[in-house]
Design a protein around this motif. Structure first.
Motif, PDB file in Angstrom:
ATOM      1  N   HIS A   1       0.861  -1.188   0.000  1.00 50.56           N
ATOM      2  CA  HIS A   1       0.000   0.000   0.000  1.00 50.56           C
ATOM      3  C   HIS A   1       0.889   1.226   0.000  1.00 50.56           C
ATOM      4  O   HIS A   1       1.764   1.353   0.851  1.00 50.56           O
ATOM      5  N   MET A   2       0.661   2.119  -0.961  1.00 52.35           N
ATOM      6  CA  MET A   2       1.435   3.357  -0.992  1.00 52.35           C
ATOM      7  C   MET A   2       0.489   4.545  -1.034  1.00 52.35           C
ATOM      8  O   MET A   2      -0.459   4.551  -1.806  1.00 52.35           O
ATOM      9  N   ARG A   3       0.809   5.529  -0.205  1.00 50.04           N
ATOM     10  CA  ARG A   3      -0.034   6.725  -0.180  1.00 50.04           C
ATOM     11  C   ARG A   3       0.272   7.604  -1.385  1.00 50.04           C
ATOM     12  O   ARG A   3       1.418   7.974  -1.620  1.00 50.04           O
ATOM     13  N   ILE A   4      -0.749   7.911  -2.155  1.00 51.02           N
ATOM     14  CA  ILE A   4      -0.570   8.764  -3.332  1.00 51.02           C
ATOM     15  C   ILE A   4      -0.448  10.217  -2.867  1.00 51.02           C
ATOM     16  O   ILE A   4      -1.189  10.676  -2.003  1.00 51.02           O
ATOM     17  N   LYS A   5       0.507  10.919  -3.487  1.00 51.17           N
ATOM     18  CA  LYS A   5       0.878  12.255  -3.048  1.00 51.17           C
ATOM     19  C   LYS A   5       0.032  13.346  -3.716  1.00 51.17           C
ATOM     20  O   LYS A   5       0.585  14.290  -4.263  1.00 51.17           O
ATOM     21  N   SER A   6      -1.267  13.206  -3.694  1.00 52.73           N
ATOM     22  CA  SER A   6      -2.114  14.237  -4.314  1.00 52.73           C
ATOM     23  C   SER A   6      -2.262  15.405  -3.339  1.00 52.73           C
ATOM     24  O   SER A   6      -2.093  15.235  -2.140  1.00 52.73           O
ATOM     25  N   GLU A   7      -2.619  16.574  -3.887  1.00 49.89           N
ATOM     26  CA  GLU A   7      -2.826  17.746  -3.022  1.00 49.89           C
ATOM     27  C   GLU A   7      -4.004  17.513  -2.078  1.00 49.89           C
ATOM     28  O   GLU A   7      -3.930  17.821  -0.897  1.00 49.89           O
ATOM     29  N   THR A   8      -5.091  16.981  -2.633  1.00 56.37           N
ATOM     30  CA  THR A   8      -6.301  16.799  -1.834  1.00 56.37           C
ATOM     31  C   THR A   8      -6.667  15.316  -1.762  1.00 56.37           C
ATOM     32  O   THR A   8      -6.113  14.495  -2.485  1.00 56.37           O
ATOM     33  N   LYS A   9      -7.603  15.008  -0.886  1.00 60.53           N
ATOM     34  CA  LYS A   9      -7.967  13.608  -0.649  1.00 60.53           C
ATOM     35  C   LYS A   9      -8.668  12.976  -1.850  1.00 60.53           C
ATOM     36  O   LYS A   9      -8.930  13.633  -2.846  1.00 60.53           O
ATOM     37  N   MET A  10      -9.009  11.697  -1.704  1.00 65.71           N
ATOM     38  CA  MET A  10      -9.508  10.933  -2.841  1.00 65.71           C
ATOM     39  C   MET A  10     -10.917  11.351  -3.282  1.00 65.71           C
ATOM     40  O   MET A  10     -11.208  11.388  -4.470  1.00 65.71           O
ATOM     41  N   PHE A  11     -11.784  11.678  -2.309  1.00 68.62           N
ATOM     42  CA  PHE A  11     -13.183  11.937  -2.674  1.00 68.62           C
ATOM     43  C   PHE A  11     -13.735  13.252  -2.133  1.00 68.62           C
ATOM     44  O   PHE A  11     -14.929  13.482  -2.141  1.00 68.62           O
ATOM     45  N   CYS A  12     -12.853  14.096  -1.548  1.00 68.78           N
ATOM     46  CA  CYS A  12     -13.329  15.403  -1.079  1.00 68.78           C
ATOM     47  C   CYS A  12     -12.185  16.388  -1.276  1.00 68.78           C
ATOM     48  O   CYS A  12     -11.107  16.007  -1.720  1.00 68.78           O
ATOM     49  N   SER A  13     -12.403  17.661  -0.941  1.00 70.67           N
ATOM     50  CA  SER A  13     -11.357  18.641  -1.232  1.00 70.67           C
ATOM     51  C   SER A  13     -10.467  18.939  -0.026  1.00 70.67           C
ATOM     52  O   SER A  13      -9.707  19.894  -0.034  1.00 70.67           O
ATOM     53  N   CYS A  14     -10.535  18.114   1.015  1.00 72.99           N
ATOM     54  CA  CYS A  14      -9.641  18.302   2.161  1.00 72.99           C
ATOM     55  C   CYS A  14      -8.197  18.066   1.745  1.00 72.99           C
ATOM     56  O   CYS A  14      -7.924  17.253   0.870  1.00 72.99           O
ATOM     57  N   LYS A  15      -7.300  18.757   2.439  1.00 71.23           N
ATOM     58  CA  LYS A  15      -5.883  18.576   2.183  1.00 71.23           C
ATOM     59  C   LYS A  15      -5.486  17.125   2.485  1.00 71.23           C
ATOM     60  O   LYS A  15      -5.873  16.568   3.504  1.00 71.23           O
ATOM     61  N   ASN A  16      -4.721  16.536   1.573  1.00 70.77           N
ATOM     62  CA  ASN A  16      -4.225  15.182   1.800  1.00 70.77           C
ATOM     63  C   ASN A  16      -2.913  15.292   2.548  1.00 70.77           C
ATOM     64  O   ASN A  16      -1.881  15.610   1.971  1.00 70.77           O
TER      65      ASN A  16
END
Ligand code: ZN
Length: 477
Positions: free
Chosen positions: A12-27
């Motif tokens: 399992h690797m955490r994807i380094k996106s700016e925001t979360k997968m299904f909402c606009s919260c900061k990842n």
């Protein structure tokens, strides 16, 4: 009887996106400074919330998949995996069981100096759960991580020893970092590994029942898990028992594992197509945009350094550990045309200075232009600067920036190579120390260094010691 172990991995690797997968919260890729600050009604599963897929997650996942040479599925979709655990308030995870985003890939690396390729079964996207913190006799919940995007990379059962597993995982880490898909830092929980292991006699065509050891969180723990599970299964088989297909949990403080669940299959999770999300239909344009973001594989760079630049294996490994560093190295080589010296200036001098610095952590943060380092190497190659003094120049560049030639001249470090001028100094030294000359010629050849030292001193440490050596040898006979 000799037994062979066969290992498959789920990473399992955490994807380094700016925001979360299904909402606009900061990842929060790394740990957030406080609990429950990157949250909203969607990622806290408030009643009536609806997820909306983040295109950046799909794009990064696609890049990750392509970097593992996977085939892209233009059509993929999400499935709902139902299970109850206190880290998931909605009792399900959104994952991709039937139609993952990419599949059938491979990762190439070096194992004990040999090029090896390991097959990837598929990679799918899924959400992370929240985090449970057990403290003061209570359990606290932190939603910062809830719905953070993960890639789950599933390999075929292709590994037969620990070294293969370790080299593969290190390579995977480098690949995802180089492509900017994940920081893959195990200490920060950005990369976790499940280890599937089974053993069978050497002659057997099929391996036997496998076990899965979950959530192993460091390279050294993976090493221990493989050792432990192999020996545990061997003991059971040798005493006439059978291996249960089960999920085991590793306790890295006690260096042992315990059974968590017995045989489970997809039925138990009641998978069904996620009703809140549309399938993903990738357009050719989206795929080619992702393809344009691919970078050279770290292993290809490493092989190039070994074969073309003839670097040592350790150096090639260090220089390809991080993309910024390999880019810097190649930039420097393009200026100096001297791969070996460029490598040694980076690995032995520059990285040592960076390691001691509190302010600068990477070559991408350096205050001086790469051309200045190239100039230092050039001065050394032309004998205008000794390699001992070059370190001082690099330290000065590192701390205050500036111009290599100016630093060399301001500190009187430029080596004098004018043979005529140096010869006059040598003559003077020989004339000034007649007794030592007599000793040298008569019985004590070890005194030669004395003349070199005196000549260097007379030249205010600017004469080229190589030339002094040659001149003295000629004149003293
Ligand atoms: Zn949210």
């Amino acid at each position: 009887m000799k037994y062979v172990k066969t290992i498959g991995l789920e990473i399992h690797m955490r994807i380094k996106s700016e925001t979360k997968m299904f909402c606009s919260c900061k990842n929060a890729v790394a740990l957030a400074p406080e609990a429950n600050i990157n949250v909203c009604p969607i990622c806290m599963w408030f009643p009536g919330m609806l997820p909306a897929l983040n295109a950046e997650v799909v794009r990064l996942g696609l890049i990750g998949g392509m970097m593992m040479n996977c085939e892209v599925n233009k059509y993929s979709r999400f499935d709902r995996k139902t299970y109850f655990y206190p880290d998931s308030p909605n009792s399900y995870q959104i994952t991709q069981l039937y139609d993952p985003i990419v599949w059938l890939g491979s990762v190439k690396t070096l194992v004990n100096g040999e090029t090896r390729e390991f097959r990837i079964h598929h990679m799918h996207l899924e959400n992370d759960a929240w985090k449970l913190i057990h403290t003061w006799g209570k359990t606290l919940c932190d939603f910062n991580r809830a719905w953070s995007p993960l890639m789950e990379i599933v390999t075929d059962p292709v590994f037969h020893d620990k070294e293969e597993v370790m080299e593969f995982l290190r390579e995977l880490q480098k690949i995802m970092r180089a492509a900017g898909v994940s920081d893959a830092d195990m200490e920060k929980g950005q990369m976790r590994c499940d280890v599937n292991l089974s053993i069978a006699p050497e002659w057997a065509k099929e391996w036997w029942m496998r076990t899965e050891t979950k959530n192993v969180n460091s390279f050294s723990a993976i090493w221990r898990v493989i050792d432990h599970e192999y020996k545990r299964q061997l003991k059971i088989i040798e005493s006439g028992g059978e291996i249960d297909q089960e999920t085991r949990g590793w306790d890295d403080e006690k260096w042992t594992s315990t059974s968590q669940r017995s045989k489970e299959d997809a039925m138990d999770y009641r998978y069904f197509p996620e009703p809140d999300l549309l399938p993903i239909n990738l357009t050719d344009e989206f795929i080619s945009e992702a393809r344009a973001c691919l970078v050279e594989l770290p292993i290809d760079r490493r092989l190039r350094y070994l074969n073309e630049y003839k670097l040592w294996d350790d150096d090639a490994r260090i220089l390809t550990a991080d993309k910024a560093l390999s880019d810097y190295f190649e930039g420097l080589v393009s200026l100096t045309k001297d791969p070996k010296r460029s490598c040694s200036y980076i690995t032995t001098i520059l990285l040592a200075i960076i390691k001691e610095s509190e302010e600068i952590n990477s070559v991408s943060e350096l205050k001086f232009d790469m051309k200045q380092l190239a100039r230092v190497i050039e001065l050394v190659n032309w004998d205008e600067l000794s390699s001992t003094n070059s370190k001082q120049v690099i330290e000065e560049l590192f701390n205050n920036g500036g111009d290599a030639d100016l630093i060399v001249d301001e500190n009187n470090l430029r080596q004098k190579n004018d043979t005529w001028a140096l010869e006059a100094i040598v003559d003077e030294v020989i004339a000034n120390f007649p007794n030592q000359v007599e000793d040298y010629k008569g019985w004590n050849e070890n005194i030669f260094g004395f003349f070199v030292w005196q000549s260097m001193k007379a030249s205010k440490w600017q004469g080229n010691p190589k030339i002094f050596n040659e001149l003295l040898k000629k004149k003293l006979g």
